[in-house]
Motif scaffolding. Structure first.
Motif, PDB file in Angstrom:
ATOM      1  N   SER A 137     -31.018 109.099-108.581  1.00  0.00           N
ATOM      2  CA  SER A 137     -29.708 109.744-108.602  1.00  0.00           C
ATOM      3  C   SER A 137     -28.517 108.800-108.579  1.00  0.00           C
ATOM      4  N   ASN A 138     -28.733 107.498-108.372  1.00  0.00           N
ATOM      5  CA  ASN A 138     -27.589 106.588-108.299  1.00  0.00           C
ATOM      6  C   ASN A 138     -27.931 105.220-108.878  1.00  0.00           C
ATOM      7  N   GLU A 139     -26.896 104.409-109.057  1.00  0.00           N
ATOM      8  CA  GLU A 139     -27.071 103.102-109.694  1.00  0.00           C
ATOM      9  C   GLU A 139     -27.854 102.125-108.820  1.00  0.00           C
ATOM     10  N   TYR A 140     -27.817 102.316-107.486  1.00  0.00           N
ATOM     11  CA  TYR A 140     -28.536 101.416-106.597  1.00  0.00           C
ATOM     12  C   TYR A 140     -30.043 101.585-106.804  1.00  0.00           C
ATOM     13  N   ASP A 141     -30.482 102.837-106.795  1.00  0.00           N
ATOM     14  CA  ASP A 141     -31.904 103.103-107.005  1.00  0.00           C
ATOM     15  C   ASP A 141     -32.348 102.638-108.389  1.00  0.00           C
ATOM     16  N   GLN A 142     -31.500 102.880-109.387  1.00  0.00           N
ATOM     17  CA  GLN A 142     -31.853 102.516-110.756  1.00  0.00           C
ATOM     18  C   GLN A 142     -32.020 101.005-110.904  1.00  0.00           C
ATOM     19  N   SER A 143     -31.118 100.249-110.296  1.00  0.00           N
ATOM     20  CA  SER A 143     -31.215  98.791-110.402  1.00  0.00           C
ATOM     21  C   SER A 143     -32.465  98.279-109.700  1.00  0.00           C
ATOM     22  N   CYS A 144     -32.794  98.891-108.551  1.00  0.00           N
ATOM     23  CA  CYS A 144     -34.013  98.496-107.834  1.00  0.00           C
ATOM     24  C   CYS A 144     -35.252  98.871-108.632  1.00  0.00           C
ATOM     25  N   HIS A 145     -35.204 100.031-109.287  1.00  0.00           N
ATOM     26  CA  HIS A 145     -36.339 100.479-110.100  1.00  0.00           C
ATOM     27  C   HIS A 145     -36.666  99.468-111.187  1.00  0.00           C
ATOM     28  N   ILE A 146     -35.647  98.954-111.834  1.00  0.00           N
ATOM     29  CA  ILE A 146     -35.853  97.968-112.898  1.00  0.00           C
ATOM     30  C   ILE A 146     -36.543  96.723-112.344  1.00  0.00           C
ATOM     31  N   ASP A 147     -36.081  96.256-111.177  1.00  0.00           N
ATOM     32  CA  ASP A 147     -36.684  95.071-110.564  1.00  0.00           C
ATOM     33  C   ASP A 147     -38.139  95.323-110.172  1.00  0.00           C
ATOM     34  N   PHE A 148     -38.388  96.457-109.529  1.00  0.00           N
ATOM     35  CA  PHE A 148     -39.747  96.785-109.111  1.00  0.00           C
ATOM     36  C   PHE A 148     -40.669  96.942-110.324  1.00  0.00           C
ATOM     37  N   SER A 149     -40.186  97.665-111.333  1.00  0.00           N
ATOM     38  CA  SER A 149     -40.993  97.907-112.522  1.00  0.00           C
ATOM     39  C   SER A 149     -41.377  96.602-113.208  1.00  0.00           C
ATOM     40  N   ASP A 150     -40.397  95.727-113.402  1.00  0.00           N
ATOM     41  CA  ASP A 150     -40.669  94.437-114.040  1.00  0.00           C
ATOM     42  C   ASP A 150     -41.658  93.616-113.213  1.00  0.00           C
ATOM     43  N   SER A 151     -41.466  93.616-111.897  1.00  0.00           N
ATOM     44  CA  SER A 151     -42.327  92.808-111.034  1.00  0.00           C
ATOM     45  C   SER A 151     -43.765  93.315-111.030  1.00  0.00           C
ATOM     46  N   ILE A 152     -43.939  94.643-110.975  1.00  0.00           N
ATOM     47  CA  ILE A 152     -45.286  95.220-110.956  1.00  0.00           C
ATOM     48  C   ILE A 152     -46.018  94.920-112.260  1.00  0.00           C
ATOM     49  N   ILE A 153     -45.356  95.174-113.385  1.00  0.00           N
ATOM     50  CA  ILE A 153     -45.993  94.940-114.688  1.00  0.00           C
ATOM     51  C   ILE A 153     -46.250  93.453-114.905  1.00  0.00           C
ATOM     52  N   ASN A 154     -45.288  92.610-114.525  1.00  0.00           N
ATOM     53  CA  ASN A 154     -45.489  91.170-114.686  1.00  0.00           C
ATOM     54  C   ASN A 154     -46.642  90.674-113.825  1.00  0.00           C
ATOM     55  N   PHE A 155     -46.810  91.271-112.638  1.00  0.00           N
ATOM     56  CA  PHE A 155     -47.922  90.854-111.784  1.00  0.00           C
ATOM     57  C   PHE A 155     -49.254  91.263-112.404  1.00  0.00           C
ATOM     58  N   ILE A 156     -49.326  92.498-112.923  1.00  0.00           N
ATOM     59  CA  ILE A 156     -50.562  92.968-113.551  1.00  0.00           C
ATOM     60  C   ILE A 156     -50.933  92.088-114.743  1.00  0.00           C
TER      61      ILE A 156
END
Length: 206
Positions: A137-156
């Motif tokens: 619902s907000n830009e804070y969550d969205q920015s964190c989502h991008i970081d988490f998503s990139d980190s998870i996929i990059n780790f896999i």
């Protein structure tokens, strides 16, 4: 990638291949014959590294189901983050564990989202349900989502690249189902170590 690849696969492969190659070069890992990343239209939470016959190259595959589940997880992690507002529109992740405890205890919708995620994955760990859409619902969550998503996929993908670098698949495919008898998790731990060395999860967003 080639003109025969669909847009999603080509984009995914190009972005993450560059990330992994750059990381390996900076650390000094030898890529041998190199590798290609593919996104498989298949069920199951699966990632694998397969050697290319008569070469030192590898193909790293990840299923769309794994990608979808990782995206869902990264959104839930982002929704669970707490932020401290700074001057203007700047914000920073809280490092107070009590902020996170309070948020989880008082947010029933967040509790429900997490419960559904674990229930879906627990019902069928090899091919979990895609579940309900997780909204940010907000830009804070969205920015964190991008970081988490990139980190998870990059780790896999980095984990599978670790199998390639360590030559684990010389006699076959390297994946979670190909443990060696003498130490079932030795190669998986080695691949995790290689992957972890070049991943950093951002702790501040401004």
């Amino acid at each position: 990638t080639s003109s025969y690849d669909d847009f999603m696969t080509a984009s995914f492969s190009e972005i993450h291949s560059k990330t992994l190659v750059t990381a390996c070069e900076e650390i000094g890992f030898k890529l041998r014959g190199g590798f290609s990343i593919g996104l498989i239209d298949s069920e199951g939470l699966q990632a694998e590294q397969i050697p290319v016959w008569m070469t030192e190259a590898s193909v790293i595959n990840i299923t769309q189901q794994m990608l979808i589940t990782s995206n869902r997880l990264s959104k839930l992690l982002a929704k669970s983050m707490c932020f401290n507002m700074k001057e203007g529109s700047q914000y920073q992740l809280s490092n107070n564990i009590n902020d996170y405890k309070s948020k989880l205890i008082n947010d029933e919708n967040l509790q429900k989202d997490w419960s559904l995620f674990f229930a879906d994955c627990g019902f069928n760990p090899k091919n979990s349900y895609r579940g309900e859409r997780v909204e940010l619902s907000n830009e804070y969550d969205q920015s964190c989502h991008i970081d988490f998503s990139d980190s998870i996929i990059n780790f896999i993908l980095g984990h599978e690249c670790g199998h390639h670098i360590a030559k684990h698949s010389i006699n076959g495919t390297a994946s979670a189902g190909s443990f060696r008898a003498e130490d079932p998790y030795k190669e998986e731990k080695e691949a995790d170590t290689v992957s972890y060395t070049h991943l950093t999860l951002p702790t501040n967003r401004e």
